[in-house]
Design a protein around this motif. Structure first.
Motif, PDB file in Angstrom:
ATOM      1  N   ALA A  27      -3.852  -3.099   2.337  1.00 24.77           N
ATOM      2  CA  ALA A  27      -4.090  -1.702   2.745  1.00 24.77           C
ATOM      3  C   ALA A  27      -3.077  -0.771   2.081  1.00 24.77           C
ATOM      4  CB  ALA A  27      -4.005  -1.591   4.262  1.00 24.77           C
ATOM      5  N   LEU A  28      -1.842  -1.242   2.007  1.00 24.47           N
ATOM      6  CA  LEU A  28      -0.801  -0.432   1.379  1.00 24.47           C
ATOM      7  C   LEU A  28      -1.128  -0.159  -0.086  1.00 24.47           C
ATOM      8  CD1 LEU A  28       1.905   0.874   1.851  1.00 24.47           C
ATOM      9  CD2 LEU A  28       3.010  -1.329   1.443  1.00 24.47           C
ATOM     10  N   THR A  62      -4.012   2.236  -0.328  1.00 27.41           N
ATOM     11  CA  THR A  62      -3.634   3.594   0.027  1.00 27.41           C
ATOM     12  C   THR A  62      -3.073   4.331  -1.177  1.00 27.41           C
ATOM     13  OG1 THR A  62      -3.168   2.871   2.262  1.00 27.41           O
ATOM     14  CG2 THR A  62      -2.185   4.950   1.576  1.00 27.41           C
ATOM     15  N   GLN A  63      -2.372   3.623  -2.058  1.00 25.58           N
ATOM     16  CA  GLN A  63      -1.722   4.266  -3.199  1.00 25.58           C
ATOM     17  C   GLN A  63      -2.694   4.628  -4.309  1.00 25.58           C
ATOM     18  OE1 GLN A  63       1.329   4.905  -2.277  1.00 25.58           O
ATOM     19  NE2 GLN A  63       0.871   3.545  -0.542  1.00 25.58           N
ATOM     20  N   VAL A 115      -5.042   0.049   8.280  1.00 27.13           N
ATOM     21  CA  VAL A 115      -5.813   1.247   7.929  1.00 27.13           C
ATOM     22  C   VAL A 115      -5.403   1.718   6.528  1.00 27.13           C
ATOM     23  CG1 VAL A 115      -6.137   3.678   8.455  1.00 27.13           C
ATOM     24  CG2 VAL A 115      -6.229   1.967  10.283  1.00 27.13           C
ATOM     25  N   GLN A 142      -5.063   4.682   4.071  1.00 30.50           N
ATOM     26  CA  GLN A 142      -4.961   6.142   4.192  1.00 30.50           C
ATOM     27  C   GLN A 142      -5.471   6.827   2.911  1.00 30.50           C
ATOM     28  OE1 GLN A 142      -3.593   6.619   7.829  1.00 30.50           O
ATOM     29  NE2 GLN A 142      -2.928   8.340   6.561  1.00 30.50           N
ATOM     30  N   GLY A 168      -4.523  10.284   1.771  1.00 33.32           N
ATOM     31  CA  GLY A 168      -3.754  11.448   2.196  1.00 33.32           C
ATOM     32  C   GLY A 168      -3.457  11.303   3.671  1.00 33.32           C
ATOM     33  N   TRP A 169      -3.704  12.382   4.434  1.00 35.65           N
ATOM     34  CA  TRP A 169      -3.468  12.329   5.870  1.00 35.65           C
ATOM     35  C   TRP A 169      -4.581  11.638   6.618  1.00 35.65           C
ATOM     36  CZ3 TRP A 169       1.017  13.072   7.956  1.00 35.65           C
ATOM     37  CH2 TRP A 169       1.961  13.861   7.308  1.00 35.65           C
ATOM     38  N   SER A 170      -5.740  11.654   6.019  1.00 41.60           N
ATOM     39  CA  SER A 170      -6.873  11.119   6.765  1.00 41.60           C
ATOM     40  C   SER A 170      -7.043   9.617   6.512  1.00 41.60           C
ATOM     41  CB  SER A 170      -8.152  11.866   6.375  1.00 41.60           C
ATOM     42  OG  SER A 170      -8.396  11.645   5.007  1.00 41.60           O
ATOM     43  N   GLN A 171      -7.781   8.992   7.435  1.00 46.61           N
ATOM     44  CA  GLN A 171      -8.022   7.556   7.301  1.00 46.61           C
ATOM     45  C   GLN A 171      -9.221   7.346   6.398  1.00 46.61           C
ATOM     46  OE1 GLN A 171      -8.336   5.694  11.130  1.00 46.61           O
ATOM     47  NE2 GLN A 171      -6.582   6.808  11.950  1.00 46.61           N
TER      48      GLN A 171
END
Lengths: 214, 631
Positions: free
Chosen positions: B50-51, B54-55, B119, B121, B123-126
């Motif tokens: 997930a990390l 996210t990037q 989760v 991400q 940005g701010w949203s999932q």
């Protein structure tokens, strides 16, 4: 032998594995931080009583304000003498000092205690620019998601008021988590679980259980 | 429950406990460990993935590539990415691979591992929720294998333990069984000794019991030899150790009435002429030596034929009874040889006149003695000193030749044996058992055993007759439920096959054996002790009561029989006759009865003729009487 000790501990604190227990909290606080800590804790109980049943916006605002006012922002190395220490709300309130994640954890736990669903709350790792400078710093805030897809409200200790995420240009989100991902399913009884010490999150959760939060 | 059974159960219980315990602990702890490991892996990998996601830019292809790359290079069962609304964005799934593990084992173990969740991400949203499950089917196989290995190992350990246990049980069992057997024997007053076992505790028990048996044996030997001294003083001539006149004639009478092969045989009468003059020429001592060696020689003649008796009728007359000797010529020859060698060794001037006569069932003592006397007169007139054979009156015989006898006996036996019955009674007149000598139907009437037994013996039909008698006895028992006593012949006793046959037959007889009494003459048992022991050992467990008859002359050897568990002893008529007036006889019989009782043996008197004798005998403590005076 291990089995005997574990069942003994469980039966000594009946139902302690996942129960909010004010008396235990008072005892823990008194033992660790004395009357000053207990005073803060009583204020916290009063806050909980006051906010129980209020609407979410009120709860968020008051909880955010409570910790931002009562807790002094200091680095872990100064408070705890170690690089990165995740403190429980009790420790944070007892010391009256905390790092960014200590604020987030304390707010997270308080809101959960008020009945806010854990799914709506996420700790978010962010890159923060302090003031007008270009220096960035690793920081953590608590995000409130009304729905999974919605824009979160940010509960931060740098900024006193609660703002939607889009208004916080100084913050740059990196990753988020909450208890459902890290502290999942069958490991509720984590106090006797050696795995608890392996993860920071699990470590703080287990200490919170000992002290009587969850 | 027996000690050995307990030992076995303990071994089995310990093995089972150890096996089930270690298998359960091993499977449970492995299961717990595996669950933990997989759980950690799920959580960590979900967060790491997930990390990374996210990037990245959140375009579909990158997301799918990341999921696919993670899935393909790792060991996963499922990786899925769902949008916050819950719809599946990307999914990779694999089958479980559990090939060779039985379903029940999977159900039993059934790992509970929750998937890792994180989760992603944007940005701010999932952007979405990542759910990740690792492949853990391999763990079932590992666990199954290790369980199998453990089972195998325990099977091996179990086998070794069983071998060890078997060995221990075996080393304990035999001495234990022996000890129990000996204890049982002793409680039945059969004072046996056994070899001391290796096991320490048992050894002490056996040693104690052996000591007891030894003490009993010693006591018996002492007492019986004391009684024997008394008996000899009463029944034997002090100079020559030959039987006294009364004893000898009693023996002859017993033989005639014995209903056995002893009912016919040969009688030899030897007279030392001019004994008074010999006393002067040889001296008192020389004459005694002469008489003693004469008795010795007569014994040797008799021993050739088996159980013979030598007695001194008066100062110069000696008589030899040889039961079952038929060929008078050869007896005469043997007698001549011995008498001649005697004369040669002492003094050639000694004159020994000798005559031979036969005797058979139906003869009377006086008639036989008269026949011998009259022929002796003729013998004394002869100068060659050869033995003369009485040519007395020809008595009526059933058959004349051996062939005729064989035919007659075989026919009679085929037709069936009848049993006579003479009661043995206790002091209250109750029945102890019936003595049941056999009868055969020959030439128109039932004949007493005394008539045909000598011929049965001569024709070697003993065992056949013994078996026929046994059958008749069993029939009688099952019909009348009365205890019956039968004889076993000396020849049958020596025959191992006969004993085997007998035992088999009795095993089939069921409870009838409880009423069966078996007796043998004392001298037969003493002279073939090994066979007698075998007989006792085989028959007693079946409930048959084994005992001896005509007990008297070899009572001192009874100590050797103390461990046989004899049921009864019948004391010889020569000890019984005239008991009411002879204190010496009373002493002897009282002692014998007491000794018998100390071994749990019934004491019975034979040849009781009248009430006075019976009374005296019961007063002495005898348990039973039999004889012509007992009805």
């Amino acid at each position: 032998m291990g089995v005997v000790v574990a069942t003994g501990a469980l039966s000594y604190f009946p139902g302690s594995a996942n129960a909010f227990n004010p008396q235990r909290l008072r005892n823990s606080m008194n033992r660790l931080y004395g009357t000053r800590g207990v005073q803060t804790l009583e204020e916290w109980f009063a806050l909980l009583n006051r906010l129980r049943g209020a609407n979410v916006a009120t709860q968020l605002r008051n909880v955010n304000g409570f910790f931002n006012r009562r807790v002094l922002w200091r680095d872990d190395i100064q408070i705890w003498g170690q690089e990165d220490y995740w403190a429980t709300p009790l420790e944070t309130m007892g010391k009256g000092e905390g790092d960014c994640e200590d604020y987030s954890i304390a707010k997270y736990i308080t809101l959960k205690a008020l009945g806010v669903s854990g799914n709506k709350l996420r700790m978010i790792y962010v890159r923060a620019r302090i003031g007008r400078s270009q220096i960035t710093q690793a920081h953590m805030v608590l995000g409130f998601y009304q729905t999974p897809a919605s824009e979160p409200l940010v509960l931060d200790n740098l900024v006193a008021s609660i703002q939607p995420a889009s208004r916080r240009n100084d913050l740059d989100p990196v990753f988020s988590f909450n208890s459902s991902g890290l502290w999942a399913g069958n490991s509720n009884n984590s106090r006797a679980d050696p795995m608890a010490r392996l993860s920071r999150w699990r470590s703080v959760v287990s200490r919170m259980q000992e002290q009587g939060f969850v | 429950m027996s000690l050995i059974k307990q030992l076995w159960l303990t071994v089995i219980a310990i093995l089972l406990l150890a096996f089930i315990g270690s298998l359960t602990i091993s499977v449970t702890s492995s299961r717990h460990y595996i669950e933990q490991e997989v759980q950690i892996k799920n959580a960590d990998n979900a967060n790491a993935l997930a990390l990374s996601m996210t990037q990245l830019e959140k375009d579909d292809v990158s997301m799918e590539l990341l999921v696919a790359a993670q899935f393909d290079t790792g060991h996963y069962r499922r990786i899925e990415l769902r949008s916050p609304e819950g719809e599946i964005l990307h999914l990779r799934e694999a089958e479980e691979h559990i090939d060779d593990v039985p379903q029940w084992f999977i159900n039993l173990v059934s790992f509970e591992v929750s998937p890792g969740q994180a989760v992603v991400q944007d940005g701010w949203s999932q952007y979405g929720t990542l759910t990740l499950e690792s492949q853990h089917s391999f763990a079932y196989r590992t666990l199954w294998r290790s369980s199998l290995e453990m089972t195998g190992w325990f099977a091996l350990a179990g086998m070794v333990s069983f071998l060890l246990a078997w060995w221990i049980v075996r080393t304990i069992r035999k001495p234990l069984v022996d000890v129990i057997q000996q204890a049982k024997s002793i409680s039945a007053r059969r004072f046996t000794t056994t070899e001391e076992p290796y096991t320490l505790e048992l050894r002490q028990v056996v040693r104690a019991m052996n000591t007891l048996s030894g003490a009993v044996h010693e006591m018996l030997s002492e007492e019986t030899s004391k009684l024997d001294v008394l008996r000899r003083r009463l029944q034997e001539d002090t100079t020559t150790k030959a039987l006294t006149r009364e004893s000898l004639l009693e023996r002859l009478k017993r033989n005639l009435e014995s209903n056995s092969h002893r009912a016919s045989g040969a009688l030899a009468l030897v007279r030392v002429e001019q004994l008074a003059e010999l006393n002067e020429t040889l001296g008192r001592r020389g004459a005694d030596t002469l008489l003693t060696s004469l008795v010795q020689h007569l014994r040797e003649v008799g021993e050739h034929y088996g159980d013979a008796d030598v007695g001194r009728l008066n100062g110069s007359d000696f008589m030899l009874i040889i039961p079952s000797a038929t060929d008078l010529e050869s007896v005469a020859q043997a007698l001549n040889t011995h008498l001649n060698s005697l004369k040669a060794s002492i003094n050639d001037d000694v004159v020994l006149a000798s005559v031979l006569a036969d005797y058979q069932e139906g003869d009377t003592l006086s008639q036989r003695l008269a026949a011998l006397d009259s022929t002796l007169a003729a013998a004394e007139a002869r100068t060659d000193c050869l033995t003369m054979i009485t040519q007395g009156d020809q008595r009526h015989a059933l058959c004349t030749t051996q062939e005729e006898w064989r035919e007659a006996i075989d026919q009679a036996m085929a037709a069936g044996v009848q049993l006579a019955s003479y009661p043995v009674r206790d002091s209250k007149g109750g029945l102890i058992h019936y003595e049941a000598p056999s009868r055969l139907y020959m030439q128109g009437s039932w004949r007493n055993a005394g008539i045909f037994m000598p011929w049965v013996h001569r024709l070697q039909r003993d065992d056949a007759l013994d078996m026929a008698v046994l059958e008749a006895a069993l029939t009688h028992i099952s019909k009348h439920h009365q205890p019956v006593g039968i004889n076993v012949s000396a020849r049958s006793l020596r025959d191992v096959h006969f004993i085997k046959h007998l035992t088999q037959r009795l095993r089939q007889a069921g409870r009838a054996t409880q009423w069966l009494w078996m007796e043998l003459p004392e001298h037969v048992a003493i002279h073939d002790l090994a066979s007698f022991r075998l007989l006792c050992r085989e028959l007693q467990p079946l409930g048959v009561k084994v005992g001896l008859e005509h007990v008297g002359s070899e009572f001192n050897k009874l100590a050797d029989l103390h461990d046989l568990g004899l049921s009864f002893l019948k004391f010889d008529a020569s000890l019984v006759s005239g008991i009411e007036s002879s204190t010496d006889q009373q002493t002897i019989l009282r002692g014998m009865a007491t000794l018998a009782h100390s071994l749990g043996i019934l004491a019975i008197a034979e040849g009781v003729k009248h009430e006075a004798e019976a009374e005296a005998l019961f007063d002495l403590g005898l348990d039973g009487i039999t004889g012509p005076g007992v009805k």
